[in-house]
Design a protein around this motif. Structure first.
Motif, PDB file in Angstrom:
ATOM      1  N   PHE A 155      58.846  19.593  51.317  1.00  9.91           N
ATOM      2  CA  PHE A 155      60.274  19.414  51.718  1.00  9.91           C
ATOM      3  C   PHE A 155      59.677  20.905  50.479  1.00  9.91           C
ATOM      4  N   ASP A 156      61.176  21.565  50.637  1.00 10.69           N
ATOM      5  CA  ASP A 156      61.550  22.675  50.236  1.00 10.69           C
ATOM      6  C   ASP A 156      62.463  21.556  49.181  1.00 10.69           C
ATOM      7  N   LEU A 157      62.770  22.848  47.916  1.00 13.83           N
ATOM      8  CA  LEU A 157      62.851  22.119  46.780  1.00 13.83           C
ATOM      9  C   LEU A 157      64.907  22.773  46.868  1.00 13.83           C
ATOM     10  N   ASP A 158      64.982  23.636  46.405  1.00 17.12           N
ATOM     11  CA  ASP A 158      66.756  24.261  46.052  1.00 17.12           C
ATOM     12  C   ASP A 158      67.118  24.177  46.655  1.00 17.12           C
ATOM     13  N   GLY A 159      68.591  22.723  47.057  1.00 23.57           N
ATOM     14  CA  GLY A 159      69.427  22.977  47.920  1.00 23.57           C
ATOM     15  C   GLY A 159      69.087  21.722  48.844  1.00 23.57           C
ATOM     16  N   THR A 160      67.411  21.384  48.401  1.00 25.74           N
ATOM     17  CA  THR A 160      66.853  20.378  49.413  1.00 25.74           C
ATOM     18  C   THR A 160      66.590  18.898  48.623  1.00 25.74           C
ATOM     19  N   ILE A 161      66.141  18.502  47.719  1.00 26.86           N
ATOM     20  CA  ILE A 161      65.581  17.930  46.873  1.00 26.86           C
ATOM     21  C   ILE A 161      66.922  17.659  46.143  1.00 26.86           C
ATOM     22  N   LYS A 191      64.941  29.403  57.002  1.00 26.06           N
ATOM     23  CA  LYS A 191      64.594  29.862  56.232  1.00 26.06           C
ATOM     24  C   LYS A 191      63.131  28.495  56.274  1.00 26.06           C
ATOM     25  N   ASP A 192      63.870  27.469  56.147  1.00 32.30           N
ATOM     26  CA  ASP A 192      62.505  26.262  56.351  1.00 32.30           C
ATOM     27  C   ASP A 192      62.704  25.954  57.620  1.00 32.30           C
ATOM     28  N   GLY A 193      63.503  26.346  58.447  1.00 28.56           N
ATOM     29  CA  GLY A 193      63.374  25.739  60.225  1.00 28.56           C
ATOM     30  C   GLY A 193      62.853  26.758  60.860  1.00 28.56           C
ATOM     31  N   GLY A 231      64.324  21.058  54.862  1.00 29.10           N
ATOM     32  CA  GLY A 231      64.571  21.946  54.197  1.00 29.10           C
ATOM     33  C   GLY A 231      66.037  22.030  54.784  1.00 29.10           C
ATOM     34  N   ASP A 232      67.507  23.092  54.051  1.00 32.58           N
ATOM     35  CA  ASP A 232      68.839  22.855  54.067  1.00 32.58           C
ATOM     36  C   ASP A 232      69.171  24.327  54.635  1.00 32.58           C
ATOM     37  N   ARG A 233      67.765  24.965  55.115  1.00 33.96           N
ATOM     38  CA  ARG A 233      68.494  26.599  55.606  1.00 33.96           C
ATOM     39  C   ARG A 233      67.792  26.251  56.392  1.00 33.96           C
ATOM     40  N   ASP A 234      68.197  26.313  58.330  1.00 31.31           N
ATOM     41  CA  ASP A 234      67.322  27.160  59.386  1.00 31.31           C
ATOM     42  C   ASP A 234      66.871  27.749  59.362  1.00 31.31           C
TER      43      ASP A 234
HETATM   44 MG   LIG Z   1      66.764  25.950  49.770  1.00 33.90          MG
END
Ligand SMILES: [Mg+2]
Length: 211
Positions: free
Chosen positions: A23-29, A195-197, A190-193
């Motif tokens: 998991f990403d943290l900020d914006g995801t959790i 970055k996380d994607g 994640g919430d950012r494609d």
């Molecule tokens: Mg994030």
């Protein structure tokens, strides 16, 4: 009085082949909407430092450093470039003001996202390995602020600890290595494609976008 219908959280599912969820943290959790504006309103007295932090973060993107120490040397030197403060003041401000303020605001105004809660429950139920891989520091403090038991995760790691911000293929490979996870059975959330994607794609893992 008419009752207000609450929007139902979107259904989230994890493929049966998945063994590890990162998991990403900020914006995801947690939903981080409003956090940036709150940071500005709390830290207006040091706005130039806040802007310098953004500038340094942008400059550190797509650069791979050999260690956390090298990452932060670059980060704080960049924050100090063209300003009256030096890298050491930038470092103190970052660790003693910036991150603690973010944690306080998260504790006061932000909650775990329903989708994240569902996914974490699902992971526990299926006995999947889980990790938090965050672009920022203070991972434990933020999880505590959100009332999330951090010991449930098999790994908590911040991108600077691995020498680069997301997306970074070497860092993503290191996260998989630390978890002894196979990318084919790993899901990044994640919430950012971009970055996380992109991190997931760099190692050939699956990605679930939460936004
Ligand atoms: Mg994030």
């Amino acid at each position: 009085m008419p009752s207000v219908a609450r929007p139902k959280p979107k259904a989230v599912a994890i493929d049966d082949k998945i063994r590890t969820v990162i998991f990403d943290l900020d914006g995801t959790i947690y939903d981080k909407r409003g956090l940036a504006a709150r940071m500005v309103s709390r830290l207006w007295w040091c706005l130039p430092l806040l802007m310098a932090e953004r500038f340094a973060r942008r400059n550190a993107h797509y650069v791979q450093f050999a260690s956390e120490e090298e990452f932060f040397d670059f980060f704080f030197v960049t924050m100090a470039r063209g300003h009256w403060w030096g890298p050491r003041i930038a470092e103190k401000w970052y660790h003693l003001v910036y991150l603690p303020t973010m944690v306080r605001l998260i504790r006061r105004y932000h909650r775990i996202r329903p989708e994240a809660r569902t996914l974490l429950r699902l992971c526990r139920k299926r006995g999947l390995q889980t990790a938090i891989y965050s672009d920022y520091g203070s991972v434990i403090e933020k999880l505590e602020a959100l009332n999330i038991e951090y010991a449930q995760f098999d790994l908590l790691v911040s991108a600077p600890q691995l020498g680069a911000l997301k997306p970074s293929e070497p860092s993503a490979r290191r996260v998989l290595e630390l978890l002894q996870a196979d990318p084919k059975t790993t899901l990044f959330v994640g919430d950012r494609d971009d970055k996380d994607g992109a991190t997931a794609r760099a190692v050939g893992a699956e990605f679930l976008l939460i936004n």
